[in-house]
Design a protein around this motif. Sequence first.
Motif, PDB file in Angstrom:
ATOM      1  N   PRO A   1     -26.656  30.115  -8.970  1.00  0.00           N
ATOM      2  CA  PRO A   1     -26.068  29.931  -7.803  1.00  0.00           C
ATOM      3  C   PRO A   1     -25.865  31.171  -7.020  1.00  0.00           C
ATOM      4  CG  PRO A   1     -24.987  28.627  -9.303  1.00  0.00           C
ATOM      5  CD  PRO A   1     -25.727  29.266  -9.952  1.00  0.00           C
ATOM      6  N   LEU A   2     -25.472  32.376  -7.670  1.00  0.00           N
ATOM      7  CA  LEU A   2     -25.191  33.503  -7.146  1.00  0.00           C
ATOM      8  C   LEU A   2     -26.340  34.527  -7.013  1.00  0.00           C
ATOM      9  CD1 LEU A   2     -22.160  34.660  -9.374  1.00  0.00           C
ATOM     10  CD2 LEU A   2     -22.326  34.195  -6.923  1.00  0.00           C
ATOM     11  N   TYR A   3     -27.543  33.908  -7.133  1.00  0.00           N
ATOM     12  CA  TYR A   3     -28.918  34.531  -6.792  1.00  0.00           C
ATOM     13  C   TYR A   3     -28.799  34.729  -5.410  1.00  0.00           C
ATOM     14  CZ  TYR A   3     -33.612  35.716  -5.319  1.00  0.00           C
ATOM     15  OH  TYR A   3     -34.630  36.312  -4.797  1.00  0.00           O
ATOM     16  N   GLU A   4     -29.225  35.843  -4.766  1.00  0.00           N
ATOM     17  CA  GLU A   4     -29.814  36.009  -3.289  1.00  0.00           C
ATOM     18  C   GLU A   4     -30.503  36.916  -3.059  1.00  0.00           C
ATOM     19  OE1 GLU A   4     -26.542  36.115   0.357  1.00  0.00           O
ATOM     20  OE2 GLU A   4     -26.791  37.921  -0.683  1.00  0.00           O
TER      21      GLU A   4
ATOM     22  N   ASP B   1     -19.411  38.609  -9.983  1.00  0.00           N
ATOM     23  CA  ASP B   1     -18.907  37.565  -9.266  1.00  0.00           C
ATOM     24  C   ASP B   1     -19.097  37.618  -7.732  1.00  0.00           C
ATOM     25  OD1 ASP B   1     -17.190  39.792  -8.748  1.00  0.00           O
ATOM     26  OD2 ASP B   1     -15.452  38.531  -8.145  1.00  0.00           O
ATOM     27  N   HIS B   2     -20.270  38.331  -7.461  1.00  0.00           N
ATOM     28  CA  HIS B   2     -20.868  38.460  -6.259  1.00  0.00           C
ATOM     29  C   HIS B   2     -22.368  38.185  -6.196  1.00  0.00           C
ATOM     30  CE1 HIS B   2     -22.474  42.221  -7.294  1.00  0.00           C
ATOM     31  NE2 HIS B   2     -21.506  42.725  -7.655  1.00  0.00           N
ATOM     32  N   LYS B   3     -22.988  37.623  -5.138  1.00  0.00           N
ATOM     33  CA  LYS B   3     -24.354  37.548  -5.207  1.00  0.00           C
ATOM     34  C   LYS B   3     -25.301  38.803  -5.420  1.00  0.00           C
ATOM     35  CE  LYS B   3     -24.017  33.411  -2.502  1.00  0.00           C
ATOM     36  NZ  LYS B   3     -24.451  32.641  -1.276  1.00  0.00           N
ATOM     37  N   SER B   4     -26.417  38.489  -5.901  1.00  0.00           N
ATOM     38  CA  SER B   4     -27.195  39.771  -6.362  1.00  0.00           C
ATOM     39  C   SER B   4     -28.829  39.082  -6.507  1.00  0.00           C
ATOM     40  CB  SER B   4     -26.928  40.333  -7.783  1.00  0.00           C
ATOM     41  OG  SER B   4     -28.147  41.166  -8.232  1.00  0.00           O
ATOM     42  N   ALA B   5     -29.501  40.085  -5.943  1.00  0.00           N
ATOM     43  CA  ALA B   5     -31.011  39.799  -6.096  1.00  0.00           C
ATOM     44  C   ALA B   5     -31.456  39.953  -7.563  1.00  0.00           C
ATOM     45  CB  ALA B   5     -31.938  40.811  -5.173  1.00  0.00           C
ATOM     46  N   TYR B   6     -30.651  40.490  -8.471  1.00  0.00           N
ATOM     47  CA  TYR B   6     -30.859  40.387  -9.908  1.00  0.00           C
ATOM     48  C   TYR B   6     -30.374  39.227 -10.760  1.00  0.00           C
ATOM     49  CZ  TYR B   6     -32.225  45.316  -8.840  1.00  0.00           C
ATOM     50  OH  TYR B   6     -32.973  46.305  -8.566  1.00  0.00           O
ATOM     51  N   TYR B   7     -29.791  38.105 -10.129  1.00  0.00           N
ATOM     52  CA  TYR B   7     -29.563  37.042 -10.804  1.00  0.00           C
ATOM     53  C   TYR B   7     -31.013  36.269 -10.933  1.00  0.00           C
ATOM     54  CZ  TYR B   7     -24.647  37.151 -11.935  1.00  0.00           C
ATOM     55  OH  TYR B   7     -23.347  37.261 -12.226  1.00  0.00           O
ATOM     56  N   ASN B   8     -30.967  35.449 -11.754  1.00  0.00           N
ATOM     57  CA  ASN B   8     -32.290  34.391 -11.916  1.00  0.00           C
ATOM     58  C   ASN B   8     -32.025  33.688 -10.709  1.00  0.00           C
ATOM     59  OD1 ASN B   8     -33.592  34.950 -14.401  1.00  0.00           O
ATOM     60  ND2 ASN B   8     -31.966  34.313 -15.409  1.00  0.00           N
TER      61      ASN B   8
END
Length: 269
Positions: free
Chosen positions: A96-99, A85-92
Amino acid sequence: MTNKNLFVAFLILFLLACSEDGEQNETTGASDATTTSTNNSTSIDTPSVGGNDISILAEKFYYNNAVSVVVNDDNLVISTKDLPDHKSAYYNTNNPLYESYNEPNNPSFKLNPNNILEQDIVMTIPRFPKIDISHEATPMGPMGIAVNSVAIFNQMAAPGDDILEELNTFDQYEGHPAPGGVYHYHIEPVWLTQTLGEDAFIGLLLDGFPVYGPVENSLRLTNEDLDDYHGHIHDTPEFTEGIYHYHITDELPWINGDGFYGTPGNITR
Ligand SMILES: [Zn+2]
Ligand SMILES: [Zn+2]
């Protein structure tokens, strides 16, 4: 016996009594189990060699669109999509949670080739966890689950990899995805300790024993404060009568040591 000798005898008795007091206090300070017993006279007989009902922890799994807990007579069935539920550089990048990685404190950071993908992992965990003297080794892959749906892995890297090199692939919240997209934590999940507290309940290992953050009674614990399995027994806010629990520390092996303290449940994925 002369009066003088009698006086000396009393003096010795008095001093002995004092020194015993001193030892007792020292013991109380040094041993969590003893501290518990002085705070709560019923606790010393009920530590978690078996018997604590962990169903009260079900409500702590808060990320409801990603993790659910069913409480049965003998177990908890935890189903997870394993989506932080936190941002990650590993989301596509369209999530919206990509960072992008933005932690200047690790110039050695490098993305691994995986992305976070929704999982279908079901863990069946004992509701009344019990010590198991065989202390089964933790598996590769998930050995537990954090309250935000994310899998908890042990201190081993995938075969052929070095976990200390893998540290450089952890995102800004100290997790990363394995091949297949399984996002997981090997070390302190700093999103959870920042939002819930450094001494908070963080998740469960497969044996049903809870994992707490690195701080206890305002002190940051080290491996020396814990047993070979990375835990100890005393009361916690959720278990005022005492329970075995793991703690996260800053050092290897971080969350678990030489295997499960109790009998692990099972996992399907
Ligand atoms: Zn990993
Ligand atoms: Zn503790």
